[in-house]
Design a protein around this motif. Structure first.
Motif, short mmCIF file in Angstrom:
data_model
loop_
_atom_site.label_atom_id
_atom_site.label_comp_id
_atom_site.label_asym_id
_atom_site.label_seq_id
_atom_site.Cartn_x
_atom_site.Cartn_y
_atom_site.Cartn_z
N ASP A 181 -36.46 26.21 67.37
CA ASP A 181 -36.68 24.86 67.87
C ASP A 181 -37.15 24.91 69.31
OD1 ASP A 181 -35.94 23.62 65.54
OD2 ASP A 181 -33.87 23.28 66.16
N GLY A 182 -38.21 24.19 69.61
CA GLY A 182 -38.72 24.13 70.97
C GLY A 182 -39.77 25.16 71.31
N ALA A 183 -40.03 26.11 70.40
CA ALA A 183 -41.03 27.14 70.69
C ALA A 183 -42.43 26.55 70.58
CB ALA A 183 -40.88 28.31 69.72
N VAL A 184 -43.24 26.79 71.59
CA VAL A 184 -44.63 26.35 71.61
C VAL A 184 -45.53 27.48 71.11
CG1 VAL A 184 -46.53 25.59 73.11
CG2 VAL A 184 -44.20 24.70 73.47
N LEU A 185 -45.23 28.72 71.49
CA LEU A 185 -46.01 29.89 71.10
C LEU A 185 -45.19 31.14 71.38
CD1 LEU A 185 -49.68 30.65 71.62
CD2 LEU A 185 -48.09 32.14 72.82
N ALA A 186 -45.42 32.18 70.60
CA ALA A 186 -44.80 33.48 70.87
C ALA A 186 -45.86 34.55 70.64
CB ALA A 186 -43.60 33.71 69.96
N ALA A 187 -45.81 35.59 71.47
CA ALA A 187 -46.76 36.69 71.34
C ALA A 187 -46.08 37.99 71.75
CB ALA A 187 -47.99 36.45 72.22
N SER A 188 -46.62 39.08 71.26
CA SER A 188 -46.15 40.40 71.67
C SER A 188 -47.33 41.33 71.79
CB SER A 188 -45.11 40.94 70.69
OG SER A 188 -45.65 41.01 69.38
N ALA A 189 -47.18 42.33 72.66
CA ALA A 189 -48.25 43.28 72.91
C ALA A 189 -47.62 44.59 73.37
CB ALA A 189 -49.20 42.73 73.96
N VAL A 190 -48.39 45.69 73.28
CA VAL A 190 -47.85 47.00 73.60
C VAL A 190 -48.74 47.72 74.62
CG1 VAL A 190 -49.03 48.17 71.67
CG2 VAL A 190 -46.93 49.16 72.61
N ASP A 191 -48.09 48.42 75.53
CA ASP A 191 -48.75 49.32 76.46
C ASP A 191 -48.42 50.73 75.97
OD1 ASP A 191 -49.33 51.12 78.52
OD2 ASP A 191 -48.65 49.79 80.11
N ALA A 192 -49.38 51.38 75.31
CA ALA A 192 -49.13 52.70 74.75
C ALA A 192 -49.14 53.79 75.82
CB ALA A 192 -50.17 53.02 73.66
#
Length: 190
Positions: A141-152
């Motif tokens: 509830d309340g989430a507008v956007l979520a993202a994840s990324a990696v620095d290898a």
């Protein structure tokens, strides 16, 4: 998708109204920037919501390298360099991005969380778990956007989430969103 971030830790007695005015007068410059998925103009203030520091920490999701490069080498980033010096700019390869259940609400808060990719185990399993975590955050509830990324290079994952409240429902460093430029948000990969 590429994620990008730099943070400017400011003195404890720094007048954060200077940053607020800066964003109010310049934030719109990226509202139509080609290649940009979104830029969240993030701040946290010492003593507010547990923050130990004053910090200006913009976070970007790019859908083209060309747009990112134009920003860094030919665009508004020079203003940061001129006013604050050249910060270290971190970049991550995108893993997952999901619209939140409150995707049409204005973003008021954000959370950034870094975590190490653990030694041992299958990398594919960890990345699948990271993608599921992104989807779980987006379903809150309340989430507008979520993202994840990696620095290898550092074997580190960043989780980024936007919320419709100043008090987000996620673990990590909490920021206030002063402005959101999102010209290519609909082109960010899922």
């Amino acid at each position: 998708m590429l994620a990008m971030r730099y943070g400017l830790t400011l003195p404890a007695d720094y007048d954060m109204e200077i940053i607020r005015r800066r964003v109010a007068t310049r934030g719109h410059l990226l509202d139509a920037w080609e290649g940009l998925g979104l830029k969240a103009y993030l701040v946290r203030e010492r003593g507010v919501h547990g923050s130990p520091v004053n910090e200006y920490a913009p976070f970007y999701l790019w859908h083209t390298v060309a747009g990112m490069n134009r920003f860094l080498w030919e665009g508004p980033f020079q203003g940061i360099v001129d006013d604050f010096g050249r910060p270290s700019v971190r970049q991550w390869s995108g893993l997952a991005c999901a619209a939140g259940v409150a995707a049409h609400s204005p973003a008021r808060g954000a959370v950034l969380r870094l975590r190490r990719v653990p030694d041992g185990g299958l990398l594919a399993d960890f990345m699948a778990e990271t993608t599921r975590e992104t989807e779980r955050l987006a379903a809150e509830d309340g989430a507008v956007l979520a993202a994840s990324a990696v620095d290898a290079g550092r074997w580190e994952v960043i989780h980024f989430s936007l919320w419709d409240s100043h008090l987000p429902k996620a673990d990590g460093d909490t920021y206030e969103v002063l402005h959101l430029s999102a010209p290519g948000r609909d082109r960010l990969p899922g």
